[in-house]
Design a protein around this motif. Sequence first.
Motif, PDB file in Angstrom:
ATOM      1  N   MET A   1      -3.860   3.159  -0.747  1.00  0.00           N
ATOM      2  CA  MET A   1      -4.191   1.793  -1.149  1.00  0.00           C
ATOM      3  C   MET A   1      -2.941   0.919  -1.264  1.00  0.00           C
ATOM      4  SD  MET A   1      -4.979   2.197  -5.251  1.00  0.00           S
ATOM      5  CE  MET A   1      -5.045   0.438  -5.526  1.00  0.00           C
ATOM      6  N   TYR A   2      -1.769   1.543  -1.398  1.00  0.00           N
ATOM      7  CA  TYR A   2      -0.520   0.783  -1.523  1.00  0.00           C
ATOM      8  C   TYR A   2       0.128   0.492  -0.165  1.00  0.00           C
ATOM      9  CZ  TYR A   2      -0.874   1.855  -6.471  1.00  0.00           C
ATOM     10  OH  TYR A   2      -1.307   1.958  -7.768  1.00  0.00           O
ATOM     11  N   MET A   3      -0.515   0.900   0.906  1.00  0.00           N
ATOM     12  CA  MET A   3      -0.010   0.515   2.226  1.00  0.00           C
ATOM     13  C   MET A   3      -0.480  -0.906   2.501  1.00  0.00           C
ATOM     14  SD  MET A   3      -0.532   2.264   5.972  1.00  0.00           S
ATOM     15  CE  MET A   3       0.261   1.555   7.411  1.00  0.00           C
ATOM     16  N   ASP A   4       0.356  -1.859   2.206  1.00  0.00           N
ATOM     17  CA  ASP A   4       0.008  -3.275   2.258  1.00  0.00           C
ATOM     18  C   ASP A   4       0.416  -3.855   3.611  1.00  0.00           C
ATOM     19  OD1 ASP A   4      -0.580  -5.879   1.795  1.00  0.00           O
ATOM     20  OD2 ASP A   4       0.821  -6.158   0.136  1.00  0.00           O
ATOM     21  N   LEU A   5      -0.565  -4.300   4.385  1.00  0.00           N
ATOM     22  CA  LEU A   5      -0.299  -4.849   5.712  1.00  0.00           C
ATOM     23  C   LEU A   5      -0.220  -6.373   5.708  1.00  0.00           C
ATOM     24  CD1 LEU A   5      -2.540  -2.587   7.998  1.00  0.00           C
ATOM     25  CD2 LEU A   5      -0.144  -2.306   7.371  1.00  0.00           C
ATOM     26  N   THR A   6       0.119  -6.939   4.578  1.00  0.00           N
ATOM     27  CA  THR A   6       0.264  -8.386   4.509  1.00  0.00           C
ATOM     28  C   THR A   6       1.705  -8.778   4.849  1.00  0.00           C
ATOM     29  OG1 THR A   6       0.801  -8.299   2.149  1.00  0.00           O
ATOM     30  CG2 THR A   6      -1.520  -8.540   2.743  1.00  0.00           C
ATOM     31  N   GLY A   7       1.963 -10.066   4.846  1.00  0.00           N
ATOM     32  CA  GLY A   7       3.317 -10.553   5.067  1.00  0.00           C
ATOM     33  C   GLY A   7       3.686 -10.740   6.514  1.00  0.00           C
ATOM     34  N   ILE A   8       2.685 -10.738   7.403  1.00  0.00           N
ATOM     35  CA  ILE A   8       2.969 -10.982   8.818  1.00  0.00           C
ATOM     36  C   ILE A   8       3.129 -12.479   9.046  1.00  0.00           C
ATOM     37  CG2 ILE A   8       2.001 -10.869  11.147  1.00  0.00           C
ATOM     38  CD1 ILE A   8       0.713  -8.234  10.399  1.00  0.00           C
TER      39      ILE A   8
END
Length: 253
Positions: free
Chosen positions: A64-71
């Motif tokens: 759940m902590y694999m955050d794919l935001t910030g693109i």
Amino acid sequence: MSIEKIKFHKKIQLVCGLSLIVLLFIFTTNIYGWFSFERKTAGIREISNPMAIFINAGQEEDIMYMDLTGIDLSRTTYKDFVFCIRGINISKYAIQLAYTTNNQFEYELYPAIEVASDVPANALGHVSYESHDSSHTIKYYYIENGKSSIDGTFKNKKSDSEILAEDDDSFYEETYGSYENVQKYARPLYWQTIDILHNASVATGTISNGQYVYQNSPTGSFTDYYILRIIWGELRQNDKETDIIYLSAKNKV
């Protein structure tokens, strides 16, 4: 007192009592025999530990902590994210990536090395990851310079000019059945690595006979780190909706 002189109900009690004694003797004998057999064979039978495989984020934290935001498509042409594969008593496995194609992204997968200090100068790319526990430890994950991405194949790719999945194959049928009115970018595209022999300590792998081989024993528990690189190049737009991405790992024994 002879048995002929015992009253009828006493006879029933006596017969029941004798029956229970006989059954108890048989049961006790069987249990003793089973324990005796197990004790004799315990030294010659190998106990097989269960196999298990998991996907986690950096520092082996929950996925759940694999955050794919910030693109941010306006500033760079790709972004890296770290995750790991953990396993027990598994000699090899494969990683599968499934995703929709609303954003025309491309994906590459690299073996990564975890370090507790700054990334070395020979790194091809790196990700910093801060733990979510009270320590907030920061570790770095990097791709060694010269290391190529892990080979894989698309299972249902229809087009390269516009990245799309097939709309008339078995993958489509398993997902949508006979329903035909599916938006073309919503059809999931499946990509899978070649078989990967796991790493027991650090990722120092090579290609050998079509397999990505980690240089350690294929038994016991392990953690293999990876960097998922999402690439959009210079021709992608920044006004698309969110895609759905799935990561999975499968034991290939």
